[in-house]
Write an enzyme that holds these catalytic residues in place. Structure first.
Site, PDB file in Angstrom:
ATOM      1  N   ASP B 160       0.799  -1.207  -0.010  1.00  0.00           N
ATOM      2  CA  ASP B 160       0.042   0.026   0.018  1.00  0.00           C
ATOM      3  C   ASP B 160       0.916   1.210  -0.022  1.00  0.00           C
ATOM      4  O   ASP B 160       1.623   1.463   0.940  1.00  0.00           O
ATOM      5  CB  ASP B 160      -0.896  -0.134   1.202  1.00  0.00           C
ATOM      6  CG  ASP B 160      -1.900   0.998   1.580  1.00  0.00           C
ATOM      7  OD1 ASP B 160      -1.970   2.008   0.576  1.00  0.00           O
ATOM      8  OD2 ASP B 160      -2.395   1.181   2.796  1.00  0.00           O
ATOM      9  N   HIS B 333      -3.643   4.064   6.527  1.00  0.00           N
ATOM     10  CA  HIS B 333      -2.568   3.916   5.825  1.00  0.00           C
ATOM     11  C   HIS B 333      -1.269   4.047   6.095  1.00  0.00           C
ATOM     12  O   HIS B 333      -1.120   5.275   6.970  1.00  0.00           O
ATOM     13  CB  HIS B 333      -2.896   4.475   4.462  1.00  0.00           C
ATOM     14  CG  HIS B 333      -4.026   4.212   3.706  1.00  0.00           C
ATOM     15  ND1 HIS B 333      -4.408   3.243   2.809  1.00  0.00           N
ATOM     16  CD2 HIS B 333      -5.400   4.957   3.677  1.00  0.00           C
ATOM     17  CE1 HIS B 333      -5.493   3.015   2.370  1.00  0.00           C
ATOM     18  NE2 HIS B 333      -6.068   4.283   2.891  1.00  0.00           N
TER      19      HIS B 333
END
Lengths: 521, 521
Positions: B160, B333
């Protein structure tokens, strides 16, 4: 006197200027226009509104004067300006009972000037756009000047709120320059710096650093060239003979001897940087080893286009620095800490936050209270409100004056109204469909198959089935209309709009704008 | 399998889904779909593409399963899904030679799962959307699990990149909860918390804090209600009997006993918060003393609408907290520091940054190199590229597959193509003008005055002069056409488009889309 750039809700327009309907009616009372600095959000509306305000004298410092004169070239029909040149420290009589004292404030363009209006009811201070500058030891410059203003007594202080939510103090321009120099020194290939062409103070420093490192500087972009030309003419940019070269000449020099200063740091589609990125620039092609430096903030609303700039530079192999990674930009607007410092020196009775959204102005009001302004003496005004100031009061009246956007679109000023924008938004979201019925005026019968054109809805060539069905439904509709002698166009149009709209919605879950036209023969 | 929300360049569409043309042709090779979590950017395209992929089995944890089943209700024509329920720690055989090992990763929705695909050429690890969680001492949780994966050997790590540019480590969700509790304790009136309805982990905690403070919780907004219902059903939200009330009931309780959880933290025009702000909510009216907490980040592109939210809340007297002021949101994130930590534990041979713009993925590649991945083993791929993985190689081939946006607009999937979007953008910027000429087929003469309709250009009712001039010019044009027997509609149309366009540009400096129609009788 400034302009505002368009928003998502105002598609297609060039810019927005203030509504001066109210001022126009009182123009005989307008003694002067005072310009604090030459940025377009402070001077851009001038040619549009000057005549309506009765063309009063304009007070401005030399670079501001040069910029508004340059802009006036594009507006040959605007009245000839009557500009009174001022420098910081000057005191000027604006009218019988109002005197203006001009004083320098640090910002990103030279000669930005705050103003104290000395009036019979007291001194009103406007600080323009400002920040504080710091020396190497972190001490702010020039606070003595502000202290002096405070000692004269301040009735009302109007203070910039653009960065009022940000805690702490301004990043020193010295830090920015130091970081830029480090990046420049590390670059082995060409350097391109993208920044606002209006950040003249920084551009002047970047050119100095380039000279120190033995790099030639090529200017790219119309506003970059004209602004630097103006600043050079006035001595604010002091490039040595031979430092500035044209972009065509960059290939005559080794890569490590070249720096490009370009517009387009916001990813504007028609600016210099975008042409380079898209491979459309005649002289500058990106190559691996180039260093691109985005020395600017991202203006809210431009996040995606700046992202595209960074992506496409990186894809083409350039090394990219931006102000999210390292301090290579400092805002021209004072954050909370700086504002508090200045309020404490000015000790105003009333404080009116200006510039910036309501939430920022409210934050500035809070800073004022924390810095000694009485809770009840913070005045949060909205566009269109009117205040009456007396010796002891700052009263917001119940009067409301026209303050809605005046939009400039091409040559039109104010002719794009809400109804036009509403249509633009609707067309952008759903497109449109024009249905043309040619009917016999007497018998009300269709003389030919309905003509249909559509844009922004679906690609009709690929959707013949929908077209056929619309035509079939229209013919059905027309036969079902009770036998009448004369066509009633409005009735037919409403019927068409409803029925075709309903069909299309059921079929596609979209609501294009439907424009029926009835041609009677 | 996810969807992407529309951008400025794709006006009017609902969302964008992946292009599966290439996969469709190879659907017999698709053994499984593995869903890592239930956010729409990871599951939203499922009902649109499932049939085209041959409806393979779907592997998902319980909450993901519940969310995709709920969404399937809206797509009765999509195939019935074949869902294999998994839990973290499970190992599942996806095909003859591929096994999937599922493992938990911290994110903002429960049961987010990373996956290790054990294949004959090596282990491929995909980390889903993830961040790290920290305890009160600042130590990250669960690193042993990742270390174990590393010990099994990792051929390729897909990681990610959404927050890859951000330095440092994740803000602990514990810090967010502590700050929220402090704000809640200080509030004397009602509390409204706006957040993403998909941040189920945080919502569960907020409800716990509300219970601790003796406040009832009312859910506002469709997705807030359905998500909490799903999470409650699975035990991820554990509200006591009586804690959750309807928004209609809030007025039965004292202000300091009420908390509202609402959608709309991004300023979405049709979400719960906007209805409250605009005074359109039947049960909730803002009053001074209300505390509004925006517990979310601002998604790029939404800056202005969030600004409007803050402005209008403050204008109506509410106290507003947002994550720009205090840590009341933590991204789902991982930033650079967390990513580096995980890479060092996984020790992958190859690293492929996924999710996020190119620049972010490039930043992630840099982090990988700094964390021990060989410089040449970072693989930056763009949409539409194909890689071939062998035991020792990760080779990006020259093959290019269709990867352009597929747009969903109403019931249409993929029928809004670039030409339609181009028209929408043009209509939004300049509007349009339809000119209808009714001519005698044989003699080529105008049978009536040209009909003109316009939208989004200028308000024609206020500009009769322009209308008259256009008509005059058209009549002049038609008489000047060399005497011909039959009308050549294409010739007339081109002439009209050019001449009227030129006139309007000279007159207004705008270029509306001109759509000429020739009706021959």
């Amino acid at each position: 006197m400034g302009l505002q750039f368009p928003e998502e809700e105002t598609p297609g327009i060039d810019y927005i200027i203030p509504n001066v309907d109210y001022l126009e009616k009182k123009k005989q009372n307008i003694a002067a226009i005072v310009l604090t600095h030459g940025h377009y959000d402070h001077i851009g509306a001038l040619p549009h509104v000057l005549a309506r305000l009765g063309n009063p004298p304009i007070y401005a410092t030399s670079i501001t004067k040069a910029i508004i004169e340059k802009r006036a070239d594009d507006f040959p029909n605007a009245p000839k300006m009557n500009i009174q040149l001022v420098k910081n420290g000057d005191e000027m009589k604006l009218s019988n009972n109002i005197t203006a004292l001009f004083f320098g404030v640090p910002h990103t363009i030279p000669e930005t000037t705050g103003v104290m209006l000395k009036t019979p009811i007291g001194n009103i201070v406007h600080f323009a756009d400002f920040r504080l500058d710091y020396d190497d030891e972190g001490n702010p410059h020039g606070l003595e000047e502000f202290e002096k203003l405070g000692k004269m007594g301040v009735h009302t202080f109007m203070v910039d709120s653009t960065a009022a939510e940000r805690p702490g103090h301004s990043v020193s321009e010295k830090t920015v320059e130091k970081n830029l120099e480090e990046i420049f020194r590390a670059a082995e290939g060409r350097i391109a710096v993208a920044t606002f062409s209006s950040l003249i103070t920084r551009i002047a420093e970047i050119i100095k650093i380039a000279e120190k490192l033995g790099r030639k500087v090529a200017l790219n972009g119309y506003s970059m060239k004209t602004n630097i030309q103006i600043a050079q003419g006035l001595g604010f940019v002091k490039a040595k003979e031979g430092t500035l070269i044209s972009v065509e000449e960059i290939n005559n020099y080794k890569d490590d001897k070249v720096m490009i200063l370009t517009t387009g740091a916001q990813g504007e589609s028609n600016a210099g940087l975008m042409k380079i990125i898209n491979g459309e620039h005649r002289s500058i092609k990106i190559k691996p080893g180039d260093t691109f430096v985005l020395s600017s903030s991202v203006i809210p609303g431009n996040e995606r286009s700046v992202q595209t700039v960074k992506d496409n530079l990186a894809r083409q192999g350039a090394v990219v620095y931006h102000s999210g990674l390292v301090d290579i930009h400092s805002s021209g607007h004072a954050p909370k800490g700086d504002i508090g410092l200045v309020i404490k020196l000015l000790k105003p009775k009333f404080l009116m936050p200006v510039h910036g959204y309501y939430f920022m102005r409210a934050a500035n009001g809070q800073t004022a209270r924390e810095s000694g302004v009485l809770k009840d003496n913070v005045r949060l005004m909205d566009n269109g409100q009117v205040a009456e100031l007396t010796k002891d009061e700052f009263k917001i009246t119940k009067e409301e004056v026209p303050a809605y956007y005046v939009m400039v679109d091409g040559l039109g000023v104010g002719d794009v109204e809400e109804v036009v924008l509403r249509d633009r938004r609707a067309l952008a979201a759903e497109g449109m469909l024009v249905i043309i019925l040619t009917v016999d005026r007497d018998k009300g019968r269709l003389l030919k198959n309905p003509d249909i054109i559509s844009r922004g809805f679906i690609y009709l060539k690929d959707n013949q089935e929908i077209l056929d069905e619309i035509r079939k439904r229209i013919r059905g509709l027309m036969t079902r209309i009770p036998n009448f002698k004369e066509v009633e166009p409005d009735y037919v149009k409403t019927l068409l709009r409803d029925q075709v709209g309903q069909y299309l919605y059921t079929k596609t879950k979209r609501r294009p704008m439907i424009l029926p036209v009835v041609i009677e023969i």
